[in-house]
Design a protein around this motif. Structure first.
Motif, PDB file in Angstrom:
ATOM      1  N   THR A  83      56.539  28.452   4.073  1.00 47.97           N
ATOM      2  CA  THR A  83      55.411  28.843   4.985  1.00 47.97           C
ATOM      3  C   THR A  83      55.322  28.117   6.126  1.00 47.97           C
ATOM      4  O   THR A  83      54.934  28.686   7.273  1.00 47.97           O
ATOM      5  CB  THR A  83      54.110  28.929   3.959  1.00 47.97           C
ATOM      6  OG1 THR A  83      54.457  29.430   2.859  1.00 47.97           O
ATOM      7  CG2 THR A  83      52.978  29.500   4.583  1.00 47.97           C
ATOM      8  N   SER A  84      55.276  26.714   5.947  1.00 45.21           N
ATOM      9  CA  SER A  84      55.078  26.273   6.992  1.00 45.21           C
ATOM     10  C   SER A  84      56.190  26.285   8.367  1.00 45.21           C
ATOM     11  O   SER A  84      55.667  26.395   9.501  1.00 45.21           O
ATOM     12  CB  SER A  84      55.066  24.599   6.848  1.00 45.21           C
ATOM     13  OG  SER A  84      54.100  24.104   5.881  1.00 45.21           O
ATOM     14  N   LYS A  85      57.338  26.415   7.684  1.00 43.63           N
ATOM     15  CA  LYS A  85      58.362  26.852   8.936  1.00 43.63           C
ATOM     16  C   LYS A  85      58.235  27.971   9.480  1.00 43.63           C
ATOM     17  O   LYS A  85      58.373  28.195  10.791  1.00 43.63           O
ATOM     18  CB  LYS A  85      59.858  26.555   8.200  1.00 43.63           C
ATOM     19  CG  LYS A  85      60.476  25.314   7.810  1.00 43.63           C
ATOM     20  CD  LYS A  85      61.610  25.390   7.364  1.00 43.63           C
ATOM     21  CE  LYS A  85      62.302  23.998   6.914  1.00 43.63           C
ATOM     22  NZ  LYS A  85      63.462  24.154   6.281  1.00 43.63           N
ATOM     23  N   THR A  86      57.794  29.086   8.592  1.00 41.16           N
ATOM     24  CA  THR A  86      57.685  30.298   9.241  1.00 41.16           C
ATOM     25  C   THR A  86      56.417  30.384  10.338  1.00 41.16           C
ATOM     26  O   THR A  86      56.404  30.812  11.446  1.00 41.16           O
ATOM     27  CB  THR A  86      57.191  31.411   8.242  1.00 41.16           C
ATOM     28  OG1 THR A  86      58.484  31.357   7.195  1.00 41.16           O
ATOM     29  CG2 THR A  86      56.853  32.905   8.716  1.00 41.16           C
ATOM     30  N   ASN A  87      55.347  29.554   9.977  1.00 46.33           N
ATOM     31  CA  ASN A  87      54.323  29.660  10.783  1.00 46.33           C
ATOM     32  C   ASN A  87      54.573  28.941  11.989  1.00 46.33           C
ATOM     33  O   ASN A  87      53.984  29.302  13.052  1.00 46.33           O
ATOM     34  CB  ASN A  87      53.149  29.007  10.062  1.00 46.33           C
ATOM     35  CG  ASN A  87      52.375  29.693   8.845  1.00 46.33           C
ATOM     36  OD1 ASN A  87      52.674  31.017   8.851  1.00 46.33           O
ATOM     37  ND2 ASN A  87      51.663  29.293   7.907  1.00 46.33           N
ATOM     38  N   ALA A  88      55.322  27.409  11.949  1.00 48.11           N
ATOM     39  CA  ALA A  88      55.734  27.153  13.135  1.00 48.11           C
ATOM     40  C   ALA A  88      56.739  27.960  13.988  1.00 48.11           C
ATOM     41  O   ALA A  88      56.511  27.941  15.201  1.00 48.11           O
ATOM     42  CB  ALA A  88      56.390  25.602  12.664  1.00 48.11           C
ATOM     43  N   ASN A  89      57.569  28.838  13.497  1.00 45.09           N
ATOM     44  CA  ASN A  89      58.385  29.588  14.220  1.00 45.09           C
ATOM     45  C   ASN A  89      57.692  30.767  14.917  1.00 45.09           C
ATOM     46  O   ASN A  89      57.889  31.178  16.054  1.00 45.09           O
ATOM     47  CB  ASN A  89      59.371  30.262  13.407  1.00 45.09           C
ATOM     48  CG  ASN A  89      60.448  29.490  13.067  1.00 45.09           C
ATOM     49  OD1 ASN A  89      60.720  28.298  13.608  1.00 45.09           O
ATOM     50  ND2 ASN A  89      61.105  29.543  11.828  1.00 45.09           N
ATOM     51  N   ASN A  90      56.509  31.201  14.162  1.00 48.39           N
ATOM     52  CA  ASN A  90      55.610  32.169  14.951  1.00 48.39           C
ATOM     53  C   ASN A  90      54.967  31.362  16.090  1.00 48.39           C
ATOM     54  O   ASN A  90      54.760  32.091  17.095  1.00 48.39           O
ATOM     55  CB  ASN A  90      54.673  32.732  13.856  1.00 48.39           C
ATOM     56  CG  ASN A  90      55.235  33.587  12.873  1.00 48.39           C
ATOM     57  OD1 ASN A  90      56.294  34.167  12.934  1.00 48.39           O
ATOM     58  ND2 ASN A  90      54.558  33.894  11.732  1.00 48.39           N
ATOM     59  N   ALA A  91      54.349  30.365  15.927  1.00 51.20           N
ATOM     60  CA  ALA A  91      53.807  29.576  17.013  1.00 51.20           C
ATOM     61  C   ALA A  91      54.629  29.229  18.082  1.00 51.20           C
ATOM     62  O   ALA A  91      54.469  29.321  19.274  1.00 51.20           O
ATOM     63  CB  ALA A  91      53.079  28.372  16.520  1.00 51.20           C
ATOM     64  N   PHE A  92      55.730  28.985  17.767  1.00 52.83           N
ATOM     65  CA  PHE A  92      56.922  28.740  18.908  1.00 52.83           C
ATOM     66  C   PHE A  92      56.971  30.106  19.586  1.00 52.83           C
ATOM     67  O   PHE A  92      57.192  30.223  20.875  1.00 52.83           O
ATOM     68  CB  PHE A  92      58.395  28.414  18.264  1.00 52.83           C
ATOM     69  CG  PHE A  92      59.343  28.124  19.302  1.00 52.83           C
ATOM     70  CD1 PHE A  92      59.049  26.934  20.264  1.00 52.83           C
ATOM     71  CD2 PHE A  92      60.427  28.950  19.441  1.00 52.83           C
ATOM     72  CE1 PHE A  92      60.347  26.757  21.335  1.00 52.83           C
ATOM     73  CE2 PHE A  92      61.079  28.927  20.351  1.00 52.83           C
ATOM     74  CZ  PHE A  92      61.083  27.872  21.431  1.00 52.83           C
ATOM     75  N   ALA A  93      57.134  31.409  18.829  1.00 47.76           N
ATOM     76  CA  ALA A  93      57.287  32.503  19.642  1.00 47.76           C
ATOM     77  C   ALA A  93      56.255  32.946  20.470  1.00 47.76           C
ATOM     78  O   ALA A  93      56.160  33.433  21.765  1.00 47.76           O
ATOM     79  CB  ALA A  93      57.249  33.717  18.492  1.00 47.76           C
ATOM     80  N   ASP A  94      54.846  32.235  20.126  1.00 47.74           N
ATOM     81  CA  ASP A  94      53.686  32.305  21.184  1.00 47.74           C
ATOM     82  C   ASP A  94      54.030  31.603  22.381  1.00 47.74           C
ATOM     83  O   ASP A  94      53.499  31.777  23.475  1.00 47.74           O
ATOM     84  CB  ASP A  94      52.596  32.030  20.243  1.00 47.74           C
ATOM     85  CG  ASP A  94      52.081  33.045  19.502  1.00 47.74           C
ATOM     86  OD1 ASP A  94      52.600  34.151  19.312  1.00 47.74           O
ATOM     87  OD2 ASP A  94      51.172  32.546  18.339  1.00 47.74           O
ATOM     88  N   CYS A  95      54.682  30.211  22.100  1.00 51.07           N
ATOM     89  CA  CYS A  95      54.991  29.476  23.223  1.00 51.07           C
ATOM     90  C   CYS A  95      56.069  30.180  24.255  1.00 51.07           C
ATOM     91  O   CYS A  95      55.772  30.000  25.481  1.00 51.07           O
ATOM     92  CB  CYS A  95      55.576  28.188  22.816  1.00 51.07           C
ATOM     93  SG  CYS A  95      54.593  26.994  21.917  1.00 51.07           S
ATOM     94  N   ALA A  96      56.986  31.058  23.784  1.00 54.20           N
ATOM     95  CA  ALA A  96      57.833  31.512  24.490  1.00 54.20           C
ATOM     96  C   ALA A  96      57.240  32.472  25.298  1.00 54.20           C
ATOM     97  O   ALA A  96      57.468  32.792  26.538  1.00 54.20           O
ATOM     98  CB  ALA A  96      59.045  32.089  23.683  1.00 54.20           C
ATOM     99  N   LEU A  97      56.027  33.211  24.724  1.00 51.90           N
ATOM    100  CA  LEU A  97      55.568  34.312  25.386  1.00 51.90           C
ATOM    101  C   LEU A  97      54.527  33.824  26.434  1.00 51.90           C
ATOM    102  O   LEU A  97      54.593  34.326  27.523  1.00 51.90           O
ATOM    103  CB  LEU A  97      54.531  35.186  24.456  1.00 51.90           C
ATOM    104  CG  LEU A  97      55.259  36.157  23.570  1.00 51.90           C
ATOM    105  CD1 LEU A  97      53.956  36.738  22.431  1.00 51.90           C
ATOM    106  CD2 LEU A  97      55.840  37.078  24.230  1.00 51.90           C
TER     107      LEU A  97
END
Length: 139
Positions: A83-97
């Motif tokens: 879950t932590s990895k998934t949430n971190a990947n989602n946060a990273f996608a926000d960084c890319a945006l």
């Protein structure tokens, strides 16, 4: 280096790419500071390729893990990590945006970007060399 000359004039001519390393924001902070934006604009003006490197992705995962532990203290370790990895990947996608919005505001193309936890892995991946060889470029 003489005063009044561009700092880019002292760079090894074989060096063909710059890296802009920035820590992946853990609390929704700014992806690029003002100096980073000026650097990207200057590199674009000089037609110098840049890759943006979001560092400390492992710390982003860790911060998401702490949030999950607080929200659900009884979660098992495996689920917590996934879950932590998934949430971190989602946060990273926000960084890319956010990076895309910043570069659009500067009217420059969005540079390639990666996330990484291990600098040696980055160096080997981008350049096929080890950290000792890379240090001559000011790593």
């Amino acid at each position: 280096m003489q005063y009044g000359k561009s700092p880019f004039q002292c760079i090894d001519p074989q060096f063909t790419i710059f890296r802009l390393c920035t820590e992946a924001p853990r609390a929704g902070g700014r992806v690029l500071e003002e100096g980073d934006q000026r650097f990207l604009a200057l590199a674009h003006e000089l037609q110098t390729p840049v890759v943006v490197v979001f560092t400390e992705h492992d710390m982003l995962v860790w911060s998401k893990q702490l949030e999950e532990e607080e929200d659900d203290p009884g979660m098992d370790e495996e689920t917590l990590l996934e879950t932590s990895k998934t949430n971190a990947n989602n946060a990273f996608a926000d960084c890319a945006l956010s990076l895309g919005k910043s570069t659009a505001g500067l009217r420059i193309p969005m540079p390639p970007y990666i996330n990484i936890s291990d600098t040696n892995l980055l160096i080997r991946g981008l350049f096929g060399i080890n950290a000792a060889q890379f240090s001559r470029y000011g790593s």
